[in-house]
Design an enzyme around this catalytic site. Sequence first.
Site, PDB file in Angstrom:
ATOM      1  N   CYS A 127       0.849  -1.198   0.000  1.00 14.24           N
ATOM      2  CA  CYS A 127       0.000   0.000   0.000  1.00 14.24           C
ATOM      3  C   CYS A 127       0.881   1.243   0.000  1.00 14.24           C
ATOM      4  O   CYS A 127       1.369   1.677   1.056  1.00 14.24           O
ATOM      5  CB  CYS A 127      -0.928   0.007   1.217  1.00 14.24           C
ATOM      6  SG  CYS A 127      -1.977   1.481   1.310  1.00 14.24           S
ATOM      7  N   CYS A 130      -0.347   4.107   2.136  1.00 12.90           N
ATOM      8  CA  CYS A 130      -0.250   3.877   3.577  1.00 12.90           C
ATOM      9  C   CYS A 130       1.169   4.098   4.082  1.00 12.90           C
ATOM     10  O   CYS A 130       1.381   4.671   5.148  1.00 12.90           O
ATOM     11  CB  CYS A 130      -0.674   2.446   3.917  1.00 12.90           C
ATOM     12  SG  CYS A 130      -2.283   1.958   3.303  1.00 12.90           S
ATOM     13  N   ASP A 131       2.148   3.629   3.317  1.00 14.94           N
ATOM     14  CA  ASP A 131       3.519   3.545   3.823  1.00 14.94           C
ATOM     15  C   ASP A 131       4.537   4.402   3.083  1.00 14.94           C
ATOM     16  O   ASP A 131       5.683   4.496   3.498  1.00 14.94           O
ATOM     17  CB  ASP A 131       3.991   2.081   3.767  1.00 14.94           C
ATOM     18  CG  ASP A 131       3.090   1.161   4.577  1.00 14.94           C
ATOM     19  OD1 ASP A 131       2.623   1.593   5.649  1.00 14.94           O
ATOM     20  OD2 ASP A 131       2.868   0.012   4.150  1.00 14.94           O
TER      21      ASP A 131
END
Length: 296
Positions: A127, A130-131
Amino acid sequence: MVIVGAGPAGLTAAMYCARGGKKTLVLGSIYGSQTAMGGLYENYPGFPDGIHGIELSERILAQAQRFGVENQVEQVEKIVNLGDFFRLKTENWQYEARAIILAMGASHRQIGVPGEEELTARGVSYCVHCDGALFRNKNVAVIGYGNGAARAILYLANIASKVHLLSPKERLVAEPIYLERLKSLTNFAATFGARITEIQGKEFVEGVQFDVGKTPRSLRVDGVFVEMGMKPNIELAEGLGLDITTGGYIKVKRLNQETSMPGVFAAGDLTGGRMQAATAVGEGASAGISALRYLG
């Protein structure tokens, strides 16, 4: 009605069921859907400037709740057909419904090489939104070949010092608009025909080993983002004994999203097709209408 999955398909289906006068429960978290993790959506109708997936998910949930839809953030572990109704078991509770709609979506495919599982969340990510922020001014690799890989590269190019594409194919198979934007990047490099053999690192990712033809190569990176396509989440469907297509998706009648079992409908990525948020919404609407007719 119980809907399993809180992505666009599940929430749209729930909205139709609730508006149709049925007590409707959605089991799942919007924050776990691919839409919520998908970054900026520029091709979803109604938003000329685009809309971030997390905002789109929150808006659809709020709209569904306005019509009385309940949402419990629970993961369904098993579904049992008891004849007149279905029993859905979660870790802490169980629910019963006369009809169900399966909308669990799909998950990112893994590469399946040494180091991938061991270093997940330690530099290996599925992701980028997300990261990605964790890799500011660092070297990263994107492993993939399609639109997902292209979007990941474009996002990471604004964060990382260098973005490397390692693609198993001979070219990037992405929409022209993404390919055109990639041309303007100055911190991007691509290697095609790369077969990943290992993700290296002790505590965290340190590099990637791969072959190009018969030549072994390596690349030192701090992060690896895997964009190798999606696989449908069909475990619950298999447990119910539903018919599955040769491609591994839940088999449905496209006219009404019916599965092979009366009272069970399915919509979204786990049924195959285009795998777009817009098509998931359409299938969810169709499944909701069909479920209402089934319940009478």
